[in-house]
Design a protein around this motif. Structure first.
Motif, PDB file in Angstrom:
ATOM      1  N   GLU A  87      13.765  34.632  10.370  1.00 12.79           N
ATOM      2  CA  GLU A  87      14.280  33.533   9.845  1.00 12.79           C
ATOM      3  C   GLU A  87      12.763  32.667  11.082  1.00 12.79           C
ATOM      4  N   GLU A  88      12.960  32.337  11.807  1.00 10.59           N
ATOM      5  CA  GLU A  88      11.895  31.789  12.522  1.00 10.59           C
ATOM      6  C   GLU A  88      10.576  32.505  12.775  1.00 10.59           C
ATOM      7  N   ALA A  93       5.558  29.567   8.654  1.00  9.65           N
ATOM      8  CA  ALA A  93       4.863  29.508   7.550  1.00  9.65           C
ATOM      9  C   ALA A  93       5.306  28.078   7.221  1.00  9.65           C
ATOM     10  N   GLU A  94       6.501  27.754   7.237  1.00 10.75           N
ATOM     11  CA  GLU A  94       6.917  26.682   6.237  1.00 10.75           C
ATOM     12  C   GLU A  94       6.417  25.099   7.007  1.00 10.75           C
ATOM     13  N   MET A  95       6.813  24.954   7.911  1.00  9.35           N
ATOM     14  CA  MET A  95       5.408  24.449   9.106  1.00  9.35           C
ATOM     15  C   MET A  95       3.617  24.367   8.575  1.00  9.35           C
ATOM     16  N   PHE A  96       3.578  25.542   8.739  1.00  9.88           N
ATOM     17  CA  PHE A  96       1.878  25.155   8.188  1.00  9.88           C
ATOM     18  C   PHE A  96       1.898  24.998   6.876  1.00  9.88           C
TER      19      PHE A  96
END
Length: 147
Positions: A87-88, A93-96
């Motif tokens: 999850e971390e 990946a979502e932040m990028f």
């Protein structure tokens, strides 16, 4: 880096880097060592570059570079940690993806050859083709510039 943040880092590193005054010399200040090493690592220049800016011999910089880097790792090992769960990693990946439009990216990677004195009995193991001995420093940062 703000002056307050720099001073906070100096205060945290002082117990690890402070030297005793001897009858021969005064020790270099922790702030001076940290500033010289940060400048050296950020610019990618050779040892003479911070030598002239901070008025410290290149041979002295060679001696305290590993000491300062080890202290930074020791003091900030909690801050310099990697994600441990799936999850971390998905959050990274979502932040990028949202911030930089780089999908499925888990880190920005870069490296630098840090010049050093040749260790004894290693042959050409640390020899860099540009004519000096070095060790490669590699860093990974997340989308928020955190190492």
């Amino acid at each position: 880096m703000t002056p307050d943040l720099f001073q906070e880092i100096v205060e945290k590193l002082t117990p690890h880097l402070k030297k005793e005054t001897t009858f021969m010399r005064e020790p270099l200040e922790v702030g001076l060592k940290l500033a010289a090493i940060l400048r050296f690592l950020v610019t990618g220049n050779s040892y003479p570059s911070p030598q002239y800016s901070f008025r410290v011999e290149a041979s002295t910089i060679c001696k305290f570079l590993p000491e300062v880097c080890k202290a930074i790792i020791e003091v900030f090992k909690e801050v310099l940690s990697c994600p441990k769960t799936q999850e971390e990693w998905k959050e990274v990946a979502e932040m990028f993806s949202s911030r930089w439009n780089y999908h499925n990216c888990l880190g920005a990677l870069d490296g630098k050859h840090v010049p050093m004195k040749k260790p004894s009995k290693v042959g050409s193991l640390y020899y860099y083709y540009k004519g000096f001995h070095s060790i490669v420093l590699i860093a990974v940062a997340d989308a928020g510039y955190k190492f």
